[in-house]
Design a protein around this motif. Structure first.
Motif, PDB file in Angstrom:
ATOM      1  N   PHE A  19       0.833  -1.205   0.000  1.00  0.00           N
ATOM      2  CA  PHE A  19       0.000   0.000   0.000  1.00  0.00           C
ATOM      3  C   PHE A  19       0.870   1.259   0.000  1.00  0.00           C
ATOM      4  CE2 PHE A  19      -1.911   3.386   2.619  1.00  0.00           C
ATOM      5  CZ  PHE A  19      -2.974   3.737   1.796  1.00  0.00           C
ATOM      6  N   ILE A  20       1.894   1.276   0.837  1.00  0.00           N
ATOM      7  CA  ILE A  20       2.789   2.432   0.899  1.00  0.00           C
ATOM      8  C   ILE A  20       3.470   2.634  -0.456  1.00  0.00           C
ATOM      9  CG2 ILE A  20       4.877   3.378   1.959  1.00  0.00           C
ATOM     10  CD1 ILE A  20       2.415   3.472   3.783  1.00  0.00           C
ATOM     11  N   ALA A  21       3.900   1.546  -1.071  1.00  0.00           N
ATOM     12  CA  ALA A  21       4.602   1.640  -2.357  1.00  0.00           C
ATOM     13  C   ALA A  21       3.682   2.119  -3.479  1.00  0.00           C
ATOM     14  CB  ALA A  21       5.212   0.291  -2.711  1.00  0.00           C
ATOM     15  N   SER A  22       2.454   1.632  -3.504  1.00  0.00           N
ATOM     16  CA  SER A  22       1.569   1.911  -4.641  1.00  0.00           C
ATOM     17  C   SER A  22       0.702   3.146  -4.456  1.00  0.00           C
ATOM     18  CB  SER A  22       0.678   0.700  -4.923  1.00  0.00           C
ATOM     19  OG  SER A  22      -0.183   0.445  -3.813  1.00  0.00           O
ATOM     20  N   LEU A  42      -4.855  16.876   0.917  1.00  0.00           N
ATOM     21  CA  LEU A  42      -3.986  15.721   0.695  1.00  0.00           C
ATOM     22  C   LEU A  42      -4.206  14.679   1.781  1.00  0.00           C
ATOM     23  CD1 LEU A  42      -1.762  14.251  -0.797  1.00  0.00           C
ATOM     24  CD2 LEU A  42      -0.076  15.630   0.458  1.00  0.00           C
ATOM     25  N   ARG A  43      -4.344  15.128   3.011  1.00  0.00           N
ATOM     26  CA  ARG A  43      -4.607  14.188   4.110  1.00  0.00           C
ATOM     27  C   ARG A  43      -5.891  13.409   3.850  1.00  0.00           C
ATOM     28  NH1 ARG A  43      -7.141  13.095   9.077  1.00  0.00           N
ATOM     29  NH2 ARG A  43      -8.770  14.610   8.606  1.00  0.00           N
ATOM     30  N   ALA A  44      -6.933  14.104   3.411  1.00  0.00           N
ATOM     31  CA  ALA A  44      -8.216  13.442   3.159  1.00  0.00           C
ATOM     32  C   ALA A  44      -8.077  12.382   2.061  1.00  0.00           C
ATOM     33  CB  ALA A  44      -9.271  14.477   2.772  1.00  0.00           C
ATOM     34  N   GLU A  45      -7.301  12.687   1.030  1.00  0.00           N
ATOM     35  CA  GLU A  45      -7.111  11.709  -0.037  1.00  0.00           C
ATOM     36  C   GLU A  45      -6.349  10.491   0.461  1.00  0.00           C
ATOM     37  OE1 GLU A  45      -4.912  11.251  -4.389  1.00  0.00           O
ATOM     38  OE2 GLU A  45      -5.651  13.224  -3.750  1.00  0.00           O
ATOM     39  N   LEU A  46      -5.314  10.729   1.244  1.00  0.00           N
ATOM     40  CA  LEU A  46      -4.533   9.621   1.807  1.00  0.00           C
ATOM     41  C   LEU A  46      -5.390   8.757   2.728  1.00  0.00           C
ATOM     42  CD1 LEU A  46      -1.289  11.630   2.559  1.00  0.00           C
ATOM     43  CD2 LEU A  46      -1.418   9.671   1.016  1.00  0.00           C
ATOM     44  N   GLY A  82       5.892   4.105   8.246  1.00  0.00           N
ATOM     45  CA  GLY A  82       6.911   5.139   8.323  1.00  0.00           C
ATOM     46  C   GLY A  82       7.883   5.134   7.166  1.00  0.00           C
ATOM     47  N   TYR A  83       7.808   4.152   6.299  1.00  0.00           N
ATOM     48  CA  TYR A  83       8.716   4.085   5.148  1.00  0.00           C
ATOM     49  C   TYR A  83       8.534   5.303   4.237  1.00  0.00           C
ATOM     50  CZ  TYR A  83      11.640   1.686   1.688  1.00  0.00           C
ATOM     51  OH  TYR A  83      12.648   1.338   0.824  1.00  0.00           O
ATOM     52  N   SER A  84       7.376   5.939   4.302  1.00  0.00           N
ATOM     53  CA  SER A  84       7.136   7.206   3.621  1.00  0.00           C
ATOM     54  C   SER A  84       6.757   8.262   4.649  1.00  0.00           C
ATOM     55  CB  SER A  84       5.996   7.076   2.608  1.00  0.00           C
ATOM     56  OG  SER A  84       5.602   8.359   2.133  1.00  0.00           O
ATOM     57  N   ALA A  90      -1.490   8.723   6.166  1.00  0.00           N
ATOM     58  CA  ALA A  90      -2.452   7.901   5.437  1.00  0.00           C
ATOM     59  C   ALA A  90      -3.138   6.895   6.341  1.00  0.00           C
ATOM     60  CB  ALA A  90      -1.749   7.183   4.286  1.00  0.00           C
ATOM     61  N   LEU A  91      -2.376   6.200   7.175  1.00  0.00           N
ATOM     62  CA  LEU A  91      -2.938   5.163   8.043  1.00  0.00           C
ATOM     63  C   LEU A  91      -3.573   5.730   9.306  1.00  0.00           C
ATOM     64  CD1 LEU A  91      -1.294   3.288   6.118  1.00  0.00           C
ATOM     65  CD2 LEU A  91      -0.831   1.868   8.116  1.00  0.00           C
ATOM     66  N   ASN A  92      -3.462   7.058   9.484  1.00  0.00           N
ATOM     67  CA  ASN A  92      -4.011   7.709  10.674  1.00  0.00           C
ATOM     68  C   ASN A  92      -3.315   7.226  11.948  1.00  0.00           C
ATOM     69  OD1 ASN A  92      -5.751   9.669  11.732  1.00  0.00           O
ATOM     70  ND2 ASN A  92      -7.377   8.203  12.159  1.00  0.00           N
ATOM     71  N   VAL A  93      -2.006   6.997  11.821  1.00  0.00           N
ATOM     72  CA  VAL A  93      -1.222   6.563  12.981  1.00  0.00           C
ATOM     73  C   VAL A  93      -0.151   7.603  13.320  1.00  0.00           C
ATOM     74  CG1 VAL A  93      -1.604   4.124  12.490  1.00  0.00           C
ATOM     75  CG2 VAL A  93       0.440   5.236  11.565  1.00  0.00           C
ATOM     76  N   HIS A  94      -0.352   8.833  12.873  1.00  0.00           N
ATOM     77  CA  HIS A  94       0.629   9.892  13.094  1.00  0.00           C
ATOM     78  C   HIS A  94       0.430  10.513  14.480  1.00  0.00           C
ATOM     79  CE1 HIS A  94      -2.604  12.854  12.436  1.00  0.00           C
ATOM     80  NE2 HIS A  94      -3.028  11.969  11.534  1.00  0.00           N
TER      81      HIS A  94
END
Length: 387
Positions: A19-22, A42-46, A82-84, A90-94
């Motif tokens: 998912f992170i890669a694509s 951008l956050r909403a799209e992610l 965290g790789y990106s 995106a995952l809402n884990v920030h």
């Protein structure tokens, strides 16, 4: 301790990595980013992409719509996120939402969870955690708290100033730490769209990975109903530990992913770039830096996994999370600094993601307690146990 991963967890790890890669890395150069982080659009799209992938807010309980991850499972998934730099968003884990979700799930009332926590877990809102204050207020020493909360009938009236408040701009609500007349710290929940809360300014900072940046908040006669006290009155510092011990470890998980990303970029470059008749990696000076990176990555990961395992066993893990915070933050910094060196001129420009990671990562040695404060705390525990 058995750190082997179950087939289910391996599948989740791989699904997150893909998912992170694509879906995430292709947006890293999206124009909807600035000095104060990704825009709300951008956050909403992610968020929507993660929702479709079934990866949104995976650390939340199953009852709230998450995957109910254990600490060890979070270590696996959060490193991949965290790789990106955009992965945790995106995952809402920030931060600070990840820690706030955990805290509110533990101590929030049913009404508070329905009003504030549910939209947060669903990715429809953001939050901030308002504790740090300008000098001479609370910073690394929370005991210096100066923001006050005075009881007035069925309300508390809050006055004070906070700064370095991550995600303040655009946050739907804040968790505010304030002290009562007797000096006891208490946490309060408050919607941000009230006249008693003013976002004075956003602070310029090295990092640019947090939506909403870092703000200065001023509370002037902010009225908060007693029903909006988070948990019990006077237990603010205790709840801060409920939030901070796991939160400093999840910081480690996410930043480990970014350090691994920088290492992968530098390693790929060292394999192909020719200099003085051979690849960069074949030169001992560069090869040793890459080897040291691998050593730091492995040791940091084991430190995180060990502390996560302890938390899953029901231990408080305060000492171990402090040790992990110091070691991982400093190891990650060494890794990314070496990557800049291996990349040469590219390392100090936006030609690769490494410069951005370098800028973002420096603050990690300060977030959730500077390394020096954790070392001081570790030493106190050691000396106390020896007496």
């Amino acid at each position: 301790m058995d750190f082997s991963l179950s087939p289910k967890l391996v599948e989740l790890q791989q699904r997150t990595r893909e998912f992170i890669a694509s879906d995430v890395i292709p947006l890293e150069n999206d124009a909807r980013q600035g000095a104060h982080g990704p825009s709300e659009a951008l956050r909403a799209e992610l968020i929507e992409r993660a929702r479709r992938a079934g990866l949104l807010t995976p650390h939340a309980s199953v009852e709230l719509g998450g995957l109910g991850l254990t600490h060890i499972e979070k270590a696996i998934v959060f490193e991949e996120a965290g790789y990106s730099p955009l992965g945790p968003v995106a995952l809402n884990v920030h931060a600070p939402d990840e820690g706030n979700i955990h805290l509110m799930d533990v101590v929030g009332s049913d009404a508070q969870k329905q009003r504030w926590l549910k939209p947060l877990v669903e990715g429809h809102s953001r939050s901030c955690f308002a504790m740090t204050e300008p000098d001479p207020g609370a910073g690394a020493d929370p005991g210096m708290l100066r923001t006050t909360a005075v009881r007035d009938g069925d309300d508390y009236v809050i006055n004070g100033t906070k700064w370095f408040i991550t995600g303040a701009e655009g946050a739907a609500f804040a968790i505010i730490m304030a002290k009562l007349d007797d000096g006891a710290a208490t946490m309060f929940l408050a919607d941000m769209n009230q006249p008693g809360i003013r976002l004075e300014r956003l602070m310029d900072s090295l990092d640019s990975c947090f939506t909403g940046g870092h703000g200065v908040l001023h509370f002037e006669n902010l009225r908060v109903p007693a029903t909006d006290v988070l948990g019990e009155v006077g237990k603010g510092f205790r709840y801060a530990q409920v939030r901070l011990a796991p939160a400093r470890l999840t910081h480690c998980m996410r930043w480990l992913g970014q350090a691994r990303r920088a290492h992968d970029v530098a390693l790929a470059y060292a394999r192909r770039r020719q200099a003085f008749g051979k690849t960069l990696g074949e030169h001992e000076g560069v090869g040793f830096m890459l080897a040291d990176n691998e050593l730091d990555l492995q040791t940091a990961r084991l430190s995180i996994w060990h502390t996560a395992w302890l938390l899953d066993q029901g231990h408080k893990g305060n000492l171990e999370s402090s040790m992990s915070k110091v070691f991982v933050s400093e190891a990650a910094w060494r890794i990314v600094d070496r990557c800049v060196q291996v990349l040469g001129g590219q390392g100090v420009t936006a030609e690769t993601i490494v410069m951005r990671i370098f800028r973002d990562l420096r603050a990690f040695r300060i977030y959730d307690g500077p390394s020096e404060v954790h070392r001081w705390s570790i030493a106190r525990k050691l000396l106390s146990n020896a007496s």
